[in-house]
Scaffold this active site. Structure first.
Site, PDB file in Angstrom:
ATOM      1  N   GLU A   1      27.460  40.931  38.274  1.00  0.00           N
ATOM      2  CA  GLU A   1      27.938  39.802  36.953  1.00  0.00           C
ATOM      3  C   GLU A   1      27.823  38.431  37.587  1.00  0.00           C
ATOM      4  OE1 GLU A   1      30.651  43.357  34.729  1.00  0.00           O
ATOM      5  OE2 GLU A   1      31.266  41.069  34.785  1.00  0.00           O
TER       6      GLU A   1
ATOM      7  N   CYS B   1      30.439  31.336  37.598  1.00  0.00           N
ATOM      8  CA  CYS B   1      31.584  32.342  38.745  1.00  0.00           C
ATOM      9  C   CYS B   1      30.878  33.182  39.353  1.00  0.00           C
ATOM     10  CB  CYS B   1      32.071  32.823  37.524  1.00  0.00           C
ATOM     11  SG  CYS B   1      33.367  34.583  38.263  1.00  0.00           S
TER      12      CYS B   1
ATOM     13  N   CYS C   1      33.548  47.213  43.842  1.00  0.00           N
ATOM     14  CA  CYS C   1      34.218  46.759  45.177  1.00  0.00           C
ATOM     15  C   CYS C   1      35.422  48.175  45.245  1.00  0.00           C
ATOM     16  CB  CYS C   1      35.907  45.196  44.934  1.00  0.00           C
ATOM     17  SG  CYS C   1      36.692  44.584  45.023  1.00  0.00           S
TER      18      CYS C   1
ATOM     19  N   CYS D   1      42.750  46.865  42.950  1.00  0.00           N
ATOM     20  CA  CYS D   1      43.783  46.477  42.146  1.00  0.00           C
ATOM     21  C   CYS D   1      43.810  46.919  41.143  1.00  0.00           C
ATOM     22  CB  CYS D   1      43.443  45.264  41.830  1.00  0.00           C
ATOM     23  SG  CYS D   1      42.909  44.079  43.734  1.00  0.00           S
TER      24      CYS D   1
ATOM     25  N   CYS E   1      41.947  45.908  37.804  1.00  0.00           N
ATOM     26  CA  CYS E   1      40.734  45.654  37.605  1.00  0.00           C
ATOM     27  C   CYS E   1      40.010  45.549  37.226  1.00  0.00           C
ATOM     28  CB  CYS E   1      40.787  44.855  39.008  1.00  0.00           C
ATOM     29  SG  CYS E   1      39.105  44.105  38.948  1.00  0.00           S
TER      30      CYS E   1
ATOM     31  N   CYS F   1      36.149  39.722  34.747  1.00  0.00           N
ATOM     32  CA  CYS F   1      35.286  40.697  36.064  1.00  0.00           C
ATOM     33  C   CYS F   1      34.900  42.133  35.773  1.00  0.00           C
ATOM     34  CB  CYS F   1      35.820  40.151  37.720  1.00  0.00           C
ATOM     35  SG  CYS F   1      36.137  41.148  38.947  1.00  0.00           S
TER      36      CYS F   1
HETATM   37  S1  SF4 Z   1      40.994  41.924  41.882  1.00  0.00           S
HETATM   38 FE1  SF4 Z   1      39.348  43.305  41.485  1.00  0.00          FE
HETATM   39  S2  SF4 Z   1      37.164  42.217  42.717  1.00  0.00           S
HETATM   40 FE2  SF4 Z   1      39.121  41.015  42.490  1.00  0.00          FE
HETATM   41  S3  SF4 Z   1      39.451  42.318  45.240  1.00  0.00           S
HETATM   42 FE3  SF4 Z   1      40.561  43.041  43.303  1.00  0.00          FE
HETATM   43  S4  SF4 Z   1      39.361  44.713  42.532  1.00  0.00           S
HETATM   44 FE4  SF4 Z   1      38.429  43.834  44.121  1.00  0.00          FE
END
Ligand code: SF4
Length: 334
Positions: free
Chosen positions: A83, A96, A103, A107, A110, A321
């Site tokens: 994206e 962005c 990933c 987190c 997210c 995101c």
């Molecule tokens: S916020 Fe999401 S994209 Fe960013 S480092 Fe953490 S898991 Fe990865």
């Protein structure tokens, strides 16, 4: 430039062709090798046998009523997506961009994290987002805050930053570029040693025990150590250190947590960006109320910290995101 020089050498083309290719790619924004008219027809044919100009067509575009746009690009031919968001505001237009497909950082709040790690983008894959967005010519700022942890893909990130900022490349001022990280200490060190782009550290909780629950990276690279490292640099006014702090109701938004946050960064020249949370299905996190965000920001400001509350953009188009690509993946696989 080293890679372009290597390519022309391997193809037995004159050495100056590397500079000509860079000029066509990064300054004249051509879409095909055929348009490189100061390179001979024969040499263009040689180049075309192995290379193409990598502009991608987005497979999906969402336009928000506030003017933000979210583009979905194919990451490769394996059905994965990345994206990129275009965010116009007043006198600037920010893109962005993503650095990875998915990933691995885990987190808890997210959406990209839920996709898991699907691969690194090459510097070409990173730059193609910037180049392929139809509003390319209007872009004034770039933030690496899309999918992925940029410092988990450090070599390709640094290559793309070089092309974005060097004279032979897009020649953007480093102060127009911000790289976000959750705090990969060895890469922060090399980034601060070699780049003048801004850095934004995703902090999200000032207390280690609580941050650990939301961000597993705290186990390996405690944010206290990240901040201690940043204190050893004394960035000039051209390079900015900021901390990103997503406001989560009942999780990190009390005045006590504002005090802890202020203590943690005290004495460091930095700014705090408070971010409203985009709710996502299946998540137990909820954004703090406007009143709470205002009080939290007010408390930080009273302590002398430069604090901004980021305007929410693209709420109606899944602009946070990972939201659009996850939706797209789900649509495809269902
Ligand atoms: S916020 Fe999401 S994209 Fe960013 S480092 Fe953490 S898991 Fe990865």
């Amino acid at each position: 430039m080293t890679e372009l020089s290597q390519i022309v050498k391997e193809l037995s083309l004159p050495a100056f062709t590397a500079r000509q290719i860079a000029d066509w790619l990064y300054r004249k924004n051509i879409a095909s090798i055929e348009e490189m008219t100061n390179i001979s027809v024969k040499n263009r044919a040689t180049l075309s046998e192995k290379y193409v100009v990598g502009i991608s067509e987005p497979v999906d575009v969402r336009v928000s009523k506030d003017g933000a746009k979210k583009y979905l690009f194919p990451a490769s031919d394996n059905g994965k997506y990345i994206e990129s968001a275009f965010i116009p505001e007043y006198d600037r237009a920010t893109v962005c961009i993503s650095s990875q497909v998915g990933c691995r950082m885990g987190c808890a709040f997210c959406m990209t994290s839920q996709q898991g790690f699907q691969g690194n983008l090459s510097s070409t894959g990173i730059l193609n987002q910037y180049r392929s967005i139809p509003e390319h010519e209007n872009i004034t700022n770039i933030v690496f805050m899309g999918m992925g942890e940029p410092f988990d893909n450090a070599d390709e990130l640094m290559k793309s930053l070089e092309i974005l900022t060097s004279d032979y490349g897009y020649a953007l001022a480093p102060k127009r570029i911000t790289v976000s990280t959750i705090g990969i200490i060895p890469v922060i060190r090399s980034f601060m040693d070699s780049s003048r782009c801004h850095i934004a550290v995703s902090l999200h909780h000032p207390e280690a025990t609580e941050r650990r629950k939301m961000m597993p990276v705290e186990n390996k690279y405690p944010v206290k150590e990240v901040i201690a490292l940043l204190r050893t640099y004394n960035p000039n006014k051209q390079q900015r250190i900021s901390f990103e702090y997503v406001m989560l109701a009942g999780v990190n938004d009390s005045l006590q947590e504002a005090n802890s946050l202020a203590r943690l960064v005290s004495g460091l020249r930095c700014r705090i960006n408070l971010i409203r949370y985009h709710s996502m299905s299946g998540s137990s996190f909820v954004s703090s109320s406007e009143q709470t965000i205002e009080q939290f920001a007010g408390s930080l400001k009273k302590k002398g910290l430069i604090t901004t509350v980021r305007r929410s953009r693209g709420m109606d188009i899944d602009a946070a995101c990972g939201m659009l690509s996850t939706k797209h993946l789900n649509t495809i696989t269902c």
